[in-house]
Design a protein around this motif. Structure first.
Motif, PDB file in Angstrom:
ATOM      1  N   GLY A 657       0.810  -1.203   0.000  1.00  0.00           N
ATOM      2  CA  GLY A 657       0.000   0.000   0.000  1.00  0.00           C
ATOM      3  C   GLY A 657       0.849   1.261   0.000  1.00  0.00           C
ATOM      4  O   GLY A 657       1.819   1.366   0.745  1.00  0.00           O
ATOM      5  N   GLU A 658       0.448   2.217  -0.805  1.00  0.00           N
ATOM      6  CA  GLU A 658       1.138   3.512  -0.831  1.00  0.00           C
ATOM      7  C   GLU A 658       0.994   4.212   0.515  1.00  0.00           C
ATOM      8  O   GLU A 658       1.856   4.994   0.914  1.00  0.00           O
ATOM      9  N   THR A 659      -0.083   3.932   1.220  1.00  0.00           N
ATOM     10  CA  THR A 659      -0.340   4.505   2.530  1.00  0.00           C
ATOM     11  C   THR A 659      -0.810   3.399   3.471  1.00  0.00           C
ATOM     12  O   THR A 659      -1.080   2.269   3.047  1.00  0.00           O
ATOM     13  N   ALA A 660      -0.904   3.758   4.742  1.00  0.00           N
ATOM     14  CA  ALA A 660      -1.608   2.866   5.661  1.00  0.00           C
ATOM     15  C   ALA A 660      -3.063   2.756   5.222  1.00  0.00           C
ATOM     16  O   ALA A 660      -3.591   3.632   4.525  1.00  0.00           O
ATOM     17  N   VAL A 661      -3.721   1.671   5.595  1.00  0.00           N
ATOM     18  CA  VAL A 661      -5.135   1.508   5.243  1.00  0.00           C
ATOM     19  C   VAL A 661      -5.937   2.619   5.912  1.00  0.00           C
ATOM     20  O   VAL A 661      -5.880   2.792   7.134  1.00  0.00           O
ATOM     21  N   HIS A 662      -6.667   3.393   5.118  1.00  0.00           N
ATOM     22  CA  HIS A 662      -7.455   4.490   5.691  1.00  0.00           C
ATOM     23  C   HIS A 662      -8.845   3.989   6.072  1.00  0.00           C
ATOM     24  O   HIS A 662      -9.288   2.899   5.702  1.00  0.00           O
ATOM     25  N   GLY A 679     -12.235  10.115  10.286  1.00  0.00           N
ATOM     26  CA  GLY A 679     -11.943  10.800   9.032  1.00  0.00           C
ATOM     27  C   GLY A 679     -11.630   9.794   7.948  1.00  0.00           C
ATOM     28  O   GLY A 679     -10.831   8.875   8.168  1.00  0.00           O
ATOM     29  N   ASP A 680     -12.233   9.945   6.781  1.00  0.00           N
ATOM     30  CA  ASP A 680     -12.025   8.968   5.712  1.00  0.00           C
ATOM     31  C   ASP A 680     -10.568   8.822   5.322  1.00  0.00           C
ATOM     32  O   ASP A 680     -10.113   7.732   4.959  1.00  0.00           O
TER      33      ASP A 680
END
Length: 909
Positions: A657-662, A679-680
């Motif tokens: 993932g480019e980011t942590a799971v939002h 927050g989404d």
């Protein structure tokens, strides 16, 4: 230089000639010499010898990587006229200009007929050789004694053994282009079985044509009319008694009868004592020679021109626009009963035209095959394959293909918005250089001619402009005089650019940009030796640059005009060059092989893919295989004893993932949101390792092919470091402008900063060198491994201990001190523990989920029930597990406040 040469070959040569200096030998084999200092930095060779008493620098030899030129920029000249530019012609770049490396991707190669293991099984059936053994041949001995012959040496019984003297003959005419990749795989696996010793001949024109000793000679056939012709002239090159393996159709593609030239070759090989094995690509009528057909399903030799399976495949081709041989094979495999012979007969059918890369139906016969496809019964599997492949095309190509397949009833132009806009763009930009959009529309001119619907008149009008333009055969800039019309083009030869007459090449340029007398740019700058180039021509400033194969791509290649990159999973990107109206070039997807990816692309960081679940998007990046040092060196400040540095090799790439799971993705999959900070675009938190397993299992049931999982601890640190060896991916210093942590407790006497006391959006700070956001801070991220001690030596693809009582977390969090954000810092909690406002996850894909699910039952590895209680003694970073707290719920007792302060400062007491 033979492409098979490696460092091992160089070492063998040097070992055979120890008295000869290594540098001349290396240069003869095509290697460059560089000096490497003790720090590992490569420096230029020193002209002077090393002083007496000092050790000479280590010399490493490396082959130069192939480079490829591509057009990266095109900017209009503002306020400049042609007259103004007479003293400012094309100017060569110095090579110091930083041009971002394109981040291309993958290649839909033709699906192999046999995988490497099946090829090995085929080679195991090779005829064995007979050689003298150790056992005495008593009968032969008695016969010699009966004839009163002296027994100077005792005759031995022969024994059967593996024949390592093998010659491979590949029948490689253009008619067999769809199986060229299979022939390459056959050569590679047979060479591996023989230990690399394999003599190979390529026969592009049959036995009486040239016999080429290596694939690199294929391109030289047209330039070598005097290449050795005839069978007899080449048989002497085959070692005596060598086994000869022949792969091809042998002229029998249509008749099933071996061509007379091939018959003569087989007869003479047999007469010379060579054992033979045929590997036919098509059915053969009676032959006494041993044969192992590539496709076991091919057995019919009675096919005629009315082959219904071939006709079904041709009808399916009517639904595709410029398909490749790879797509032809996918279509053939979707037709029940169709075999390799069907595929080759369709490729060579009279109604099929093709070049080196694509094939297409004769425009005069397209309507016939469209009608045939409409009348096919039960063609749902074929249509599914067509649609799956179509999703990987760009928008313009998708519209063109849909129009061609619906030509009998095209509907209104508004249903093909991308095609209509493309036609308008091409008609308005005919004064610029050639483009992919123009080539696409030109290929569709015969199809557009067939439309009789008056609603398409305005699109046909745009196409007519292109038709007239193509008929003139000019590429001119309407704003310049005819003297500036391109007369030459830049083409790549080796690593350099050259000029050649005509407009076919990387960039057509006019006479104001170059000198006919010198063959150079008019300012005298040479084309050779450059790695960036800026040319001013036809009212624009054109920028060209070079690139090599990106680390995540399996290969990169050029067809002379376009640059392509290929990923191991069969994805291909084509470089869309810069042009007037498109100031910067970009990578365009030619093939998306991942059904779970709603979109793929490439940028300066590498290959990315977008996952979409219930309208929520989440981007992943491809992390290539590699080797790195895991853990921290003893000299790293504030390190822990559980960070023993050791070498780790990851043999397979993976998605991360480019980011942590939002929270938006978690809610789309699980239907709830356990997070305290809402927050989404905030990371999901307050999730246990067990919760993460339920998340990835449910996600796996919603998307096909991704194989979601938690990353292993080694994968996580490898991606976090992104090629760095410092404490953090951005260096050895940390402040709150780089990551989210409690800035009141800085790292290694660094400056104090803001204590935000909450999570931040997942893309708040800049990414690491591989395009991954917030690998340091914000929330801890669960890994698949059980927690345990590191190994002392090098390992490959580690997955942690087989069992344990706690699972690994990485990355640090928003409420801890800076030391926990280090790339090497390790934490661990019980798998069921979730009462912490900083426990999150980052999604991985394309990995073995078995490791991440190990022990995911209701019991711990030691047989005790899991609980939400954190494991004592060694929690985050080796400290006791912190109690969770909300920003507004600050500790009130002095004892708890003192405990938190000591925890953040790293005090174990």
């Amino acid at each position: 230089m033979p492409s098979e040469l490696s460092r091992a070959d160089l070492l063998r040569v040097l070992a055979k000639a120890p008295s000869v200096p290594p540098a001349p030998i290396a240069r003869l084999l095509g290697w460059d010499s560089h000096e490497v200092s003790e720090t590992g930095a490569v420096s230029a060779p020193s002209p002077s010898a090393a002083p007496v008493g000092t050790s000479a620098p280590v010399r490493y030899l490396a082959r130069p990587a192939p480079v490829y030129w591509y057009l990266v920029g095109c900017e209009p000249l503002t306020g400049e006229t042609a007259a103004d530019r007479q003293d400012d012609p094309a100017r060569a770049g110095s090579g110091s200009e930083a041009v971002p490396e394109p981040a291309p991707p993958p290649d839909p190669r033709i699906p192999p007929l046999l995988n490497a293991g099946e090829w090995q099984n085929l080679w195991d059936r090779l005829p064995s050789s007979r050689r003298p053994g150790r056992a005495i041949d008593l009968r032969a001995s008695l016969r010699r004694l009966a004839r009163a012959e002296p027994l100077r040496d005792l005759p031995r019984l022969s024994r059967r053994g593996f024949n390592r003297s093998v010659t491979l003959v590949l029948d490689r005419p253009a008619a067999l282009r769809p199986v060229w990749d299979d022939m390459r795989l056959a050569k590679r696996t047979l060479a591996a079985l023989l230990g690399g010793d394999l003599q190979t001949f390529l026969l592009p024109a049959g036995p009486e044509g040239p016999w080429l000793a290596s694939p690199g000679e294929v391109a030289a056939v047209a330039e070598r009319p005097s290449a050795a012709l005839g069978i007899d002239a080449n048989l002497d090159a085959i070692p005596e008694c060598a086994l000869v393996v022949l792969i091809g159709a042998f002229g029998a593609l249509d008749s099933a009868e071996i061509d007379p030239d091939w018959q003569r070759l087989l007869t003479r090989l047999g007469a010379a004592g060579h054992p033979l094995l045929l590997v036919p690509m098509c059915p053969l009528r009676q032959t006494a020679l041993p044969a192992a057909p590539l496709d076991p399903a091919q057995g019919r030799t009675d096919r005629d021109a009315a082959d219904p399976l071939r006709d079904t495949l041709l009808a399916a081709l009517s639904q595709t626009w410029l398909p490749t041989p790879a797509r032809l094979r996918h279509l053939r495999r979707a037709i029940p009963g169709a075999d390799l012979h069907t595929e080759l007969r369709a490729y060579n059918a009279p109604d099929v035209l093709h070049d080196a890369f694509h094939l297409w139906l004769d425009p005069d016969r397209l309507a016939v095959w469209l009608h045939a496809f409409a009348g096919l019964p039960g063609h749902a599997p074929v249509r599914r394959v067509i649609e799956d492949w179509r999703r990987g095309l760009d928008a313009g190509a998708q519209a063109i293909e849909r129009l061609q397949s619906s030509l009998l009833d095209p509907g209104v132009p508004e249903e093909y918005r991308a095609l209509v806009e493309q036609a308008r763009e091409v008609a308005a930009g005919l004064d610029g250089p050639s483009s992919m959009a123009r080539a696409q529309l030109a290929s569709m001119l015969p199809v557009l001619d067939e439309i009789r619907d008056p609603r398409w008149l305005f699109v046909q009008h745009d196409a007519d402009q292109l038709r007239r333009f193509v008929g003139l055969g000019t590429v001119a800039d309407a704003g310049l005089a005819d003297a500036e019309a391109p007369t030459h083009a830049l083409v790549q030869r080796g690593a350099d650019l050259q000029l050649q007459p005509g407009s076919d090449g990387l960039l057509p340029i006019g006479p104001r940009a170059y000198s006919l007398e010198t063959g150079r740019l008019v300012d005298g700058a040479p084309l050779a030796g450059q790695r960036t180039l800026t040319i001013i021509d036809r009212g624009h400033r054109w920028r060209l640059a070079t690139t090599t194969r990106p680390r995540w791509a399996e290969r990169v290649w050029s067809d002379g005009r376009s640059l392509f990159t290929a990923h191991a999973d069969n994805a291909i990107l084509r470089w869309q060059p810069a042009a007037p109206g498109r100031p910067v070039g970009a990578w365009q997807v030619e093939r998306n092989p991942w059904p779970w990816a709603a979109e793929i692309g490439a940028d300066g960081f590498g290959l990315w893919a977008r996952l979409e679940v219930s309208g929520v998007s989440y981007r992943l990046r491809w992390i290539s295989a590699g080797r790195f040092l895991m853990g921290s060196p003893p000299s790293e400040p504030e390190r822990r004893d559980n960070e023993t540095q050791h070498e780790v090799t990851l043999t397979d790439g993976f998605w991360l993932g480019e980011t942590a799971v939002h929270q938006a993705l978690w809610r789309a999959v699980m239907g709830n949101n356990p997070s305290r900070f809402k927050g989404d675009d905030l990371p999901v938190e307050q999730v246990s390792w067990d919760d993460c397993q339920r998340f990835v299992a449910k996600l796996a049931s919603m998307v096909t092919g991704l194989e979601p999982a938690l990353p292993t601890e080694a994968q996580w640190e490898y991606a976090c470091r992104a090629g760095t060896r410092t404490a953090f991916s951005f260096g050895d210093a940390l402040d709150t402008e780089l990551a989210n942590y409690d800035g009141n407790f800085p790292y290694h006497d660094g400056p104090k900063g803001e204590g935000r006391m909450s999570t931040l959006a997942v893309q708040t700070f800049r990414s690491n060198p591989w395009g991954l956001y917030q690998m340091h801070g914000n929330v801890w991220e669960w890994c698949a491994d059980w927690y345990g001690d590191y190994p002392a030596g090098p390992v490959s693809d580690p997955t942690g201990p087989a069992d344990g009582s706690s699972r690994v977390l990485r990355g640090g969090s928003w409420f801890l001190n800076g030391r926990h954000l280090r790339s090497a810092c390790r934490a661990h909690y019980a798998p069921g523990y979730r009462r912490d406002l900083s426990l999150g996850l980052r999604l991985a894909g394309g990995v073995d989920r078995q490791a991440s699910q190990a022990g995911a039952g209701a019991m711990n590895a030691d047989g005790r029930e899991r609980s939400d209680r954190p494991v004592g003694g060694q929690g985050a970073g080796g400290a006791s597990a912190p109690a969770s707290r909300h920003p507004e719920q600050r500790p009130k007792t002095g004892l708890l406040r003192d405990w938190l302060r000591r925890l953040r400062s790293g005090d174990k007491g």
